[in-house]
Write a protein that holds these residues in place. Structure first.
Motif, PDB file in Angstrom:
ATOM      1  N   ASN A 180       0.812  -1.214   0.000  1.00  0.00           N
ATOM      2  CA  ASN A 180       0.000   0.000   0.000  1.00  0.00           C
ATOM      3  C   ASN A 180       0.847   1.267   0.000  1.00  0.00           C
ATOM      4  O   ASN A 180       0.496   2.274  -0.628  1.00  0.00           O
ATOM      5  CB  ASN A 180      -0.947  -0.019   1.201  1.00  0.00           C
ATOM      6  N   LEU A 181       2.005   1.224   0.681  1.00  0.00           N
ATOM      7  CA  LEU A 181       2.872   2.393   0.783  1.00  0.00           C
ATOM      8  C   LEU A 181       4.067   2.316  -0.166  1.00  0.00           C
ATOM      9  O   LEU A 181       4.930   3.191  -0.152  1.00  0.00           O
ATOM     10  CB  LEU A 181       3.371   2.545   2.232  1.00  0.00           C
ATOM     11  N   ALA A 182       4.100   1.291  -0.996  1.00  0.00           N
ATOM     12  CA  ALA A 182       5.223   1.118  -1.919  1.00  0.00           C
ATOM     13  C   ALA A 182       5.086   2.022  -3.139  1.00  0.00           C
ATOM     14  O   ALA A 182       3.987   2.428  -3.519  1.00  0.00           O
ATOM     15  CB  ALA A 182       5.311  -0.340  -2.364  1.00  0.00           C
ATOM     16  N   GLU A 183       6.213   2.339  -3.768  1.00  0.00           N
ATOM     17  CA  GLU A 183       6.199   3.074  -5.017  1.00  0.00           C
ATOM     18  C   GLU A 183       5.727   2.156  -6.144  1.00  0.00           C
ATOM     19  O   GLU A 183       5.861   0.940  -6.076  1.00  0.00           O
ATOM     20  CB  GLU A 183       7.604   3.599  -5.340  1.00  0.00           C
ATOM     21  N   ARG A 184       5.185   2.740  -7.199  1.00  0.00           N
ATOM     22  CA  ARG A 184       4.626   1.936  -8.285  1.00  0.00           C
ATOM     23  C   ARG A 184       5.672   1.069  -8.983  1.00  0.00           C
ATOM     24  O   ARG A 184       5.354  -0.006  -9.484  1.00  0.00           O
ATOM     25  CB  ARG A 184       3.939   2.841  -9.310  1.00  0.00           C
ATOM     26  N   ASP A 185       6.922   1.525  -9.022  1.00  0.00           N
ATOM     27  CA  ASP A 185       7.947   0.760  -9.713  1.00  0.00           C
ATOM     28  C   ASP A 185       8.731  -0.159  -8.779  1.00  0.00           C
ATOM     29  O   ASP A 185       9.689  -0.812  -9.192  1.00  0.00           O
ATOM     30  CB  ASP A 185       8.920   1.686 -10.444  1.00  0.00           C
ATOM     31  N   GLU A 186       8.326  -0.226  -7.522  1.00  0.00           N
ATOM     32  CA  GLU A 186       9.031  -1.063  -6.551  1.00  0.00           C
ATOM     33  C   GLU A 186       8.648  -2.536  -6.745  1.00  0.00           C
ATOM     34  O   GLU A 186       7.474  -2.870  -6.865  1.00  0.00           O
ATOM     35  CB  GLU A 186       8.697  -0.619  -5.128  1.00  0.00           C
ATOM     36  N   LEU A 187       9.657  -3.405  -6.758  1.00  0.00           N
ATOM     37  CA  LEU A 187       9.424  -4.831  -6.931  1.00  0.00           C
ATOM     38  C   LEU A 187       9.121  -5.455  -5.573  1.00  0.00           C
ATOM     39  O   LEU A 187       9.929  -5.385  -4.652  1.00  0.00           O
ATOM     40  CB  LEU A 187      10.654  -5.494  -7.562  1.00  0.00           C
ATOM     41  N   LEU A 188       7.944  -6.077  -5.456  1.00  0.00           N
ATOM     42  CA  LEU A 188       7.494  -6.673  -4.198  1.00  0.00           C
ATOM     43  C   LEU A 188       7.424  -8.191  -4.327  1.00  0.00           C
ATOM     44  O   LEU A 188       7.268  -8.722  -5.426  1.00  0.00           O
ATOM     45  CB  LEU A 188       6.121  -6.109  -3.830  1.00  0.00           C
ATOM     46  N   HIS A 189       7.519  -8.866  -3.193  1.00  0.00           N
ATOM     47  CA  HIS A 189       7.540 -10.328  -3.190  1.00  0.00           C
ATOM     48  C   HIS A 189       6.239 -10.921  -2.643  1.00  0.00           C
ATOM     49  O   HIS A 189       5.585 -10.330  -1.790  1.00  0.00           O
ATOM     50  CB  HIS A 189       8.716 -10.834  -2.349  1.00  0.00           C
ATOM     51  N   TRP A 190       5.882 -12.099  -3.139  1.00  0.00           N
ATOM     52  CA  TRP A 190       4.719 -12.834  -2.641  1.00  0.00           C
ATOM     53  C   TRP A 190       5.060 -14.324  -2.561  1.00  0.00           C
ATOM     54  O   TRP A 190       5.961 -14.811  -3.243  1.00  0.00           O
ATOM     55  CB  TRP A 190       3.494 -12.641  -3.545  1.00  0.00           C
ATOM     56  N   GLN A 191       4.338 -15.041  -1.697  1.00  0.00           N
ATOM     57  CA  GLN A 191       4.441 -16.489  -1.578  1.00  0.00           C
ATOM     58  C   GLN A 191       3.040 -17.076  -1.503  1.00  0.00           C
ATOM     59  O   GLN A 191       2.124 -16.452  -0.966  1.00  0.00           O
ATOM     60  CB  GLN A 191       5.233 -16.892  -0.328  1.00  0.00           C
ATOM     61  N   ALA A 192       2.874 -18.269  -2.067  1.00  0.00           N
ATOM     62  CA  ALA A 192       1.560 -18.915  -2.102  1.00  0.00           C
ATOM     63  C   ALA A 192       1.356 -19.809  -0.893  1.00  0.00           C
ATOM     64  O   ALA A 192       2.228 -20.616  -0.548  1.00  0.00           O
ATOM     65  CB  ALA A 192       1.417 -19.728  -3.385  1.00  0.00           C
ATOM     66  N   ALA A 193       0.213 -19.673  -0.236  1.00  0.00           N
ATOM     67  CA  ALA A 193      -0.143 -20.567   0.864  1.00  0.00           C
ATOM     68  C   ALA A 193      -0.474 -21.937   0.285  1.00  0.00           C
ATOM     69  O   ALA A 193      -1.259 -22.052  -0.643  1.00  0.00           O
ATOM     70  CB  ALA A 193      -1.346 -20.015   1.624  1.00  0.00           C
ATOM     71  N   GLY A 194       0.128 -22.970   0.826  1.00  0.00           N
ATOM     72  CA  GLY A 194      -0.120 -24.323   0.339  1.00  0.00           C
ATOM     73  C   GLY A 194       1.055 -24.899  -0.409  1.00  0.00           C
ATOM     74  O   GLY A 194       1.172 -26.108  -0.561  1.00  0.00           O
ATOM     75  N   SER A 195       1.962 -24.023  -0.890  1.00  0.00           N
ATOM     76  CA  SER A 195       3.152 -24.481  -1.600  1.00  0.00           C
ATOM     77  C   SER A 195       4.233 -23.412  -1.483  1.00  0.00           C
ATOM     78  O   SER A 195       4.274 -22.487  -2.298  1.00  0.00           O
ATOM     79  CB  SER A 195       2.851 -24.769  -3.073  1.00  0.00           C
ATOM     80  N   PRO A 196       5.095 -23.499  -0.495  1.00  0.00           N
ATOM     81  CA  PRO A 196       6.123 -22.466  -0.289  1.00  0.00           C
ATOM     82  C   PRO A 196       7.040 -22.266  -1.486  1.00  0.00           C
ATOM     83  O   PRO A 196       7.632 -21.204  -1.642  1.00  0.00           O
ATOM     84  CB  PRO A 196       6.915 -23.003   0.912  1.00  0.00           C
ATOM     85  N   ARG A 197       7.170 -23.292  -2.341  1.00  0.00           N
ATOM     86  CA  ARG A 197       8.041 -23.165  -3.503  1.00  0.00           C
ATOM     87  C   ARG A 197       7.385 -22.382  -4.642  1.00  0.00           C
ATOM     88  O   ARG A 197       8.031 -22.093  -5.639  1.00  0.00           O
ATOM     89  CB  ARG A 197       8.477 -24.557  -3.977  1.00  0.00           C
ATOM     90  N   CYS A 198       6.107 -22.080  -4.505  1.00  0.00           N
ATOM     91  CA  CYS A 198       5.419 -21.221  -5.471  1.00  0.00           C
ATOM     92  C   CYS A 198       5.490 -19.805  -4.928  1.00  0.00           C
ATOM     93  O   CYS A 198       4.822 -19.461  -3.957  1.00  0.00           O
ATOM     94  CB  CYS A 198       3.963 -21.660  -5.663  1.00  0.00           C
ATOM     95  N   HIS A 217      -7.968 -14.851 -10.953  1.00  0.00           N
ATOM     96  CA  HIS A 217      -6.901 -13.903 -10.682  1.00  0.00           C
ATOM     97  C   HIS A 217      -7.219 -13.063  -9.448  1.00  0.00           C
ATOM     98  O   HIS A 217      -6.707 -11.952  -9.299  1.00  0.00           O
ATOM     99  CB  HIS A 217      -6.666 -13.004 -11.890  1.00  0.00           C
ATOM    100  N   SER A 218      -8.061 -13.597  -8.568  1.00  0.00           N
ATOM    101  CA  SER A 218      -8.444 -12.892  -7.341  1.00  0.00           C
ATOM    102  C   SER A 218      -7.986 -13.705  -6.133  1.00  0.00           C
ATOM    103  O   SER A 218      -8.238 -14.907  -6.039  1.00  0.00           O
ATOM    104  CB  SER A 218      -9.959 -12.697  -7.293  1.00  0.00           C
ATOM    105  N   PHE A 219      -7.324 -13.021  -5.189  1.00  0.00           N
ATOM    106  CA  PHE A 219      -6.725 -13.702  -4.051  1.00  0.00           C
ATOM    107  C   PHE A 219      -6.991 -12.927  -2.771  1.00  0.00           C
ATOM    108  O   PHE A 219      -7.547 -11.828  -2.790  1.00  0.00           O
ATOM    109  CB  PHE A 219      -5.209 -13.861  -4.276  1.00  0.00           C
ATOM    110  N   ILE A 220      -6.564 -13.471  -1.646  1.00  0.00           N
ATOM    111  CA  ILE A 220      -6.637 -12.780  -0.358  1.00  0.00           C
ATOM    112  C   ILE A 220      -5.284 -12.875   0.328  1.00  0.00           C
ATOM    113  O   ILE A 220      -4.536 -13.828   0.142  1.00  0.00           O
ATOM    114  CB  ILE A 220      -7.729 -13.377   0.566  1.00  0.00           C
ATOM    115  N   PHE A 221      -4.984 -11.839   1.108  1.00  0.00           N
ATOM    116  CA  PHE A 221      -3.801 -11.873   1.971  1.00  0.00           C
ATOM    117  C   PHE A 221      -4.134 -12.707   3.211  1.00  0.00           C
ATOM    118  O   PHE A 221      -5.258 -12.717   3.687  1.00  0.00           O
ATOM    119  CB  PHE A 221      -3.418 -10.469   2.430  1.00  0.00           C
ATOM    120  N   ILE A 222      -3.120 -13.388   3.741  1.00  0.00           N
ATOM    121  CA  ILE A 222      -3.289 -14.109   5.006  1.00  0.00           C
ATOM    122  C   ILE A 222      -2.412 -13.435   6.047  1.00  0.00           C
ATOM    123  O   ILE A 222      -1.248 -13.191   5.791  1.00  0.00           O
ATOM    124  CB  ILE A 222      -2.890 -15.588   4.868  1.00  0.00           C
TER     125      ILE A 222
END
Length: 222
Positions: A180-198, A217-222
């Motif tokens: 929410n507070l990141a710049e538009r060009d900032e690269l952010l990281h995500w991980q999938a619940a259920g498979s840490p390697r994804c 293409h719709s998800f939720i944060f945990i």
């Protein structure tokens, strides 16, 4: 409340909100057909999650006997995640959690979050739209019933991720890794619940009041 506490609280709430024995329906687990432990009366005839038509169950044991009804993950999300989580943490300890990364799962598992324990509607929170920049090959080969949603992740696509109250930090009213507070060009990281390697990276597009991306293409944060 730190990330581990919020995650545990989320799973507890999902379990509480998903169990309702008062309105059994015909077929599948819909209508609250979710039973704790081993319950041979928690049975019906419908498609199973292994794509076989016949007798299927909606109790906790069905995950071990591989005979859950097809809609068990979405109708009984609390029990579903509680049972798979032990194996998941073992895998996560091997792979590691990226500090500050968003932890996401499919929007289908938001079903149990619509009302609080007293039946009152919950605040809808907000939605973040991202452009997917990269993802690991593991996402594309996931074929377990609770990880198939990862197959729809694609580089270059826009995705929507809802930040709902149960996943929010009590003080900042934000979700871990929501950008929410990141710049538009900032690269952010995500991980999938259920498979840490994804896992992968994305860039923030905009904050929305409600998510409007296609379901896959719709998800939720945990």
């Amino acid at each position: 409340m730190d990330f581990t506490d919020r995650l545990g609280f989320f799973l507890d709430m999902m379990g509480l909100l998903s169990v309702d024995q008062s309105a059994f329906a015909e077929g599948g687990c819909s209508g609250g057909r979710c039973c704790q432990g081993t319950d041979f009366t928690c049975v019906t005839t419908d498609w199973r999650i292994d794509r076989v038509y016949g007798t299927c169950y909606c109790d906790e044991r069905c995950l071990k006997t591989k005979d859950c009804c097809f809609d068990y993950p979405t109708e009984c999300p609390g029990m579903w995640y509680s049972n798979i989580w032990a194996d998941y943490w073992v895998e996560l300890n091997c792979v590691g959690l990226i500090p500050g990364a968003a932890f996401i799962t499919t929007m289908e598992y938001s079903k149990g979050r619509t009302h609080d324990l007293y039946g009152a509607p919950m605040d809808a929170g907000f939605c973040m739209e991202f452009k997917m920049e990269s993802l690991t090959p593991q996402c594309m080969v996931e074929n377990r019933p609770y990880t198939r949603w990862m197959q729809y992740l694609r580089e270059g696509y826009s995705v929507c991720v809802a930040c709902q109250p149960l996943a929010m930090n009590n003080h900042s009213r934000s979700c871990q890794g929501d950008g929410n507070l990141a710049e538009r060009d900032e690269l952010l990281h995500w991980q999938a619940a259920g498979s840490p390697r994804c896992r992968g990276t994305w860039r923030k597009v905009q904050r929305l009041q409600h998510c409007s991306c296609p379901q896959v293409h719709s998800f939720i944060f945990i």
